[in-house]
Motif scaffolding. Structure first.
Motif, PDB file in Angstrom:
ATOM      1  N   LEU A  54       0.807  -1.270  -0.097  1.00  0.00           N
ATOM      2  CA  LEU A  54      -0.257  -0.015   0.046  1.00  0.00           C
ATOM      3  C   LEU A  54       0.692   1.245  -0.126  1.00  0.00           C
ATOM      4  O   LEU A  54       0.544   2.364  -0.725  1.00  0.00           O
ATOM      5  CB  LEU A  54      -0.891  -0.026   1.282  1.00  0.00           C
ATOM      6  CG  LEU A  54      -1.916   0.923   1.267  1.00  0.00           C
ATOM      7  CD1 LEU A  54      -2.898   0.951   0.023  1.00  0.00           C
ATOM      8  CD2 LEU A  54      -2.916   0.826   2.581  1.00  0.00           C
TER       9      LEU A  54
ATOM     10  N   LYS B  12       1.969   1.770  -3.345  1.00  0.00           N
ATOM     11  CA  LYS B  12       1.140   2.420  -4.213  1.00  0.00           C
ATOM     12  C   LYS B  12       0.793   3.880  -4.129  1.00  0.00           C
ATOM     13  O   LYS B  12       0.626   4.708  -4.931  1.00  0.00           O
ATOM     14  CB  LYS B  12      -0.392   1.733  -4.014  1.00  0.00           C
ATOM     15  CG  LYS B  12      -0.440   0.358  -4.772  1.00  0.00           C
ATOM     16  CD  LYS B  12      -1.940  -0.306  -4.495  1.00  0.00           C
ATOM     17  CE  LYS B  12      -2.114  -1.414  -5.241  1.00  0.00           C
ATOM     18  NZ  LYS B  12      -3.285  -2.086  -4.890  1.00  0.00           N
ATOM     19  N   VAL B  13       0.920   4.433  -2.924  1.00  0.00           N
ATOM     20  CA  VAL B  13       0.581   5.778  -2.266  1.00  0.00           C
ATOM     21  C   VAL B  13       1.826   6.623  -2.778  1.00  0.00           C
ATOM     22  O   VAL B  13       1.610   7.528  -3.458  1.00  0.00           O
ATOM     23  CB  VAL B  13       0.495   5.952  -0.808  1.00  0.00           C
ATOM     24  CG1 VAL B  13       0.722   7.281  -0.447  1.00  0.00           C
ATOM     25  CG2 VAL B  13      -0.756   5.325  -0.345  1.00  0.00           C
TER      26      VAL B  13
ATOM     27  N   SER C   9       1.147   6.916  -6.446  1.00  0.00           N
ATOM     28  CA  SER C   9       0.214   8.247  -6.575  1.00  0.00           C
ATOM     29  C   SER C   9       0.997   9.312  -6.690  1.00  0.00           C
ATOM     30  O   SER C   9       0.596  10.250  -7.657  1.00  0.00           O
ATOM     31  CB  SER C   9      -0.822   7.862  -5.653  1.00  0.00           C
ATOM     32  OG  SER C   9      -1.855   7.158  -5.959  1.00  0.00           O
TER      33      SER C   9
ATOM     34  N   ARG D 257      -7.674   3.493  -9.554  1.00  0.00           N
ATOM     35  CA  ARG D 257      -6.896   2.541  -8.988  1.00  0.00           C
ATOM     36  C   ARG D 257      -7.622   2.090  -7.910  1.00  0.00           C
ATOM     37  O   ARG D 257      -8.597   2.562  -7.138  1.00  0.00           O
ATOM     38  CB  ARG D 257      -5.572   3.306  -8.497  1.00  0.00           C
ATOM     39  CG  ARG D 257      -4.765   3.860  -9.503  1.00  0.00           C
ATOM     40  CD  ARG D 257      -3.720   4.865  -8.943  1.00  0.00           C
ATOM     41  NE  ARG D 257      -3.108   5.552  -9.937  1.00  0.00           N
ATOM     42  CZ  ARG D 257      -1.874   6.176 -10.114  1.00  0.00           C
ATOM     43  NH1 ARG D 257      -1.143   5.814  -9.112  1.00  0.00           N
ATOM     44  NH2 ARG D 257      -1.644   6.648 -11.075  1.00  0.00           N
TER      45      ARG D 257
ATOM     46  N   LEU E 112      -7.396   1.483  -4.652  1.00  0.00           N
ATOM     47  CA  LEU E 112      -6.778   1.853  -3.101  1.00  0.00           C
ATOM     48  C   LEU E 112      -7.835   1.759  -2.337  1.00  0.00           C
ATOM     49  O   LEU E 112      -9.297   2.018  -2.638  1.00  0.00           O
ATOM     50  CB  LEU E 112      -6.223   3.218  -3.439  1.00  0.00           C
ATOM     51  CG  LEU E 112      -4.969   3.561  -4.005  1.00  0.00           C
ATOM     52  CD1 LEU E 112      -4.465   4.828  -4.271  1.00  0.00           C
ATOM     53  CD2 LEU E 112      -3.806   2.617  -3.223  1.00  0.00           C
TER      54      LEU E 112
ATOM     55  N   SER F 104      -2.929  11.215 -10.194  1.00  0.00           N
ATOM     56  CA  SER F 104      -2.400  10.228  -8.911  1.00  0.00           C
ATOM     57  C   SER F 104      -3.544   9.075  -8.497  1.00  0.00           C
ATOM     58  O   SER F 104      -2.789   8.257  -7.692  1.00  0.00           O
ATOM     59  CB  SER F 104      -2.394  11.154  -7.429  1.00  0.00           C
ATOM     60  OG  SER F 104      -3.291  11.590  -7.104  1.00  0.00           O
TER      61      SER F 104
END
Lengths: 186, 186, 186, 186
Positions: free
Chosen positions: C171, C174-175, C178, D138, D140, D182
């Motif tokens: 995670l 992923k952030v 982003s 995405r 998330l 993002s």
DNA sequence: GATGAATGAGACTTCATTCAT
DNA sequence: TATGAATGAAGTCTCATTCAT
């Protein structure tokens, strides 16, 4: 139960459960499901309400102490019975005890209330008075003698409740014997 | 007088004059010419301040009751002297008496404070203990015996202060005699 | 340690341990063994003291984020490293994080302080600026870009600290991705 | 306006005008023409009062961001609209913005309050969720994605409000584009 | 440099009671 | 009878800061 009774009942519950100082009107309002105004409809003030309850508890206590008094006992045995009754009432109802003590010494208390409550102790008073008349007890003012005797028991009870000393049957008897010795004619 | 002393002195004055419940911090602040913060600089809380005063008064009372105790008196005479001293202290200082009684039964009081204050009564305790050892007094827990004796005197004193009975030398002697009879070995 | 250092050190300890709002001067006084006056000798006001600490923490944070930056990594990898560093600093020092965030948004903060602190981020700023110049990053005001990137990481960190989401390596990546996508030139 | 509404309204006014920390109860009392007791009749504590206002503002914000959302726009255009709405709400109500930010990070805030307020964002949440489902956004965690997007806009808004950068239509669009990049699937 | 006693405005909250409905 | 919203004085305590030593 009428609204008035609900109020009294709830106040009694709260005051014997939480104690004298931890019982604001707001709590009584909540518990009794009565509006503030309703309480002030029936009672002039918080003091007035508490006065009523004080009387109720005094009455209950008055009844408690003369329990089984009509048994075939001699004078001294009856004296011991009353003291035992008082001790039991106090230690079995520590919160009531606390309230009674707090309120008795409270600056709020009215002389007239005290007078009125005296009737709950008429039997006890009569018992002491007869003791004087038959020559068993000393010639002290009645009300003083009662206060001394009850004061002893309540002093002892408080120590038991506060766990400052261990409660034993033997000790209780010694304390009552002390009280007896302090008022009996040598 | 230091600020701390001013605060203590003013609180004592107020509390012995107005009683326990009628003495808010605001009054103490005014009378002592101290800022609120100053009081909390020296005392953790109002309770802490009151604790200190309670101790002070207990000490004063402790000294009062053993006044003239070193005279050439026999045991029973000394017992009477102590009771007389206690009675005088109470009736001559009715507000201090009230504060001491109120506070002693207050839920605020800490056990530890009580313990600490016990030392002010060491002489009285010793006197009672010696009475047991020389066979003059009964074998009751020391602390209980003290409470019973002092309880009697304070009960009587309250009645005098509240003008519930007439104070006479003779009656006082009878009450002390009662106390004596309640603890002496027959 | 000099008195001044003691004060700063204690304040830092307290503020990172208790948080911004739960740290009154009285506690700083106690912990640092300095008198109130001494603190005001070195610092004009509480605000001034906090300003200094804010700078200290900002500097520590500034160093933390560029840790290992000199490794042989390409631009994007360095970007990820910085973000990882920032995340680690926040989640490993949640109280410092809290203070930094609280204070950054506090009405107390001075523009000049912010300016001064900017130097601690010079390397990070340079890194971003170079990214723009070499055509890797978009043409946005430098300070805005920094705020957006750091804002993302701090937003994510707060959720981790408050346990609003589960922290996983995946995670986090992923952030950061982003964030990268939000500033990189497509 | 009822007393309760007066209190809420006055608190809102004060808090959005003076900020979170500069709004003591005394001011609320004065401005609302309510007695202290009245406020505590309706709200358990200052915190409770603030909670209510926080919810009110969150609701207002929730409504603001979905303004005109039902227009015939494609997904990306709707995304831009929401971000624009949010930006407008923040910059047109800087004090509300400040309160919302301060309070959101305040240690006072209760998790449950946060939960309850989530419903004001249901439409926004739904919008994001649908974006994931149709393959535009995405994968998330929803709540994280919202926080990141809103965080970006609020970060930008703060810089505008604090005049750290010049507000231009173009820059705003670039920032929203950044946010979009993002979270969109490249 | 260093102390810490002293400040006092102001913080939040509770309370018994009233009164229009 | 019964309601409960409204009162507001008074309660204890905290705080950043000052100043004489």
């Amino acid at each position: 139960m009428s609204k008035r009774e609900q109020i009294l009942y709830s106040t009694l519950e709260l005051i014997t459960e939480l104690g004298f100082h931890a019982t604001p009107m707001s709590l009584i309002i909540k518990k009794s499901n009565a509006a503030a105004g309703t309480i002030y409809h029936y009672f002039k003030s918080k003091e007035d309400l508490i006065d009523t309850l004080y009387s109720d508890l005094k009455e209950e206590m008055g009844k408690a102490i003369i329990q089984n008094l009509d048994l075939e006992l001699n004078y001294k045995e009856k004296f011991f019975l009353i003291c035992n009754n008082l001790f039991s009432f106090f230690t079995e109802n520590p919160k009531k005890f606390e309230f009674l003590e707090d309120y008795a010494n409270s600056p709020l208390i009215h002389k007239e209330i005290k007078e009125i409550n005296r009737r709950h102790y008429q039997q006890a008073l009569d018992f002491i008075e007869s003791g004087i008349q038959i020559g068993m007890l000393r010639e002290l003012p009645l009300i003083l003698m009662i206060n001394l005797i009850f004061g002893n028991i309540s002093c002892f009870s408080r120590m038991i409740i506060l766990e400052e000393i261990e409660p034993t049957e033997e000790l209780l008897n010694k304390v009552i014997q002390s009280s007896w010795d302090s008022v009996k004619i040598n």
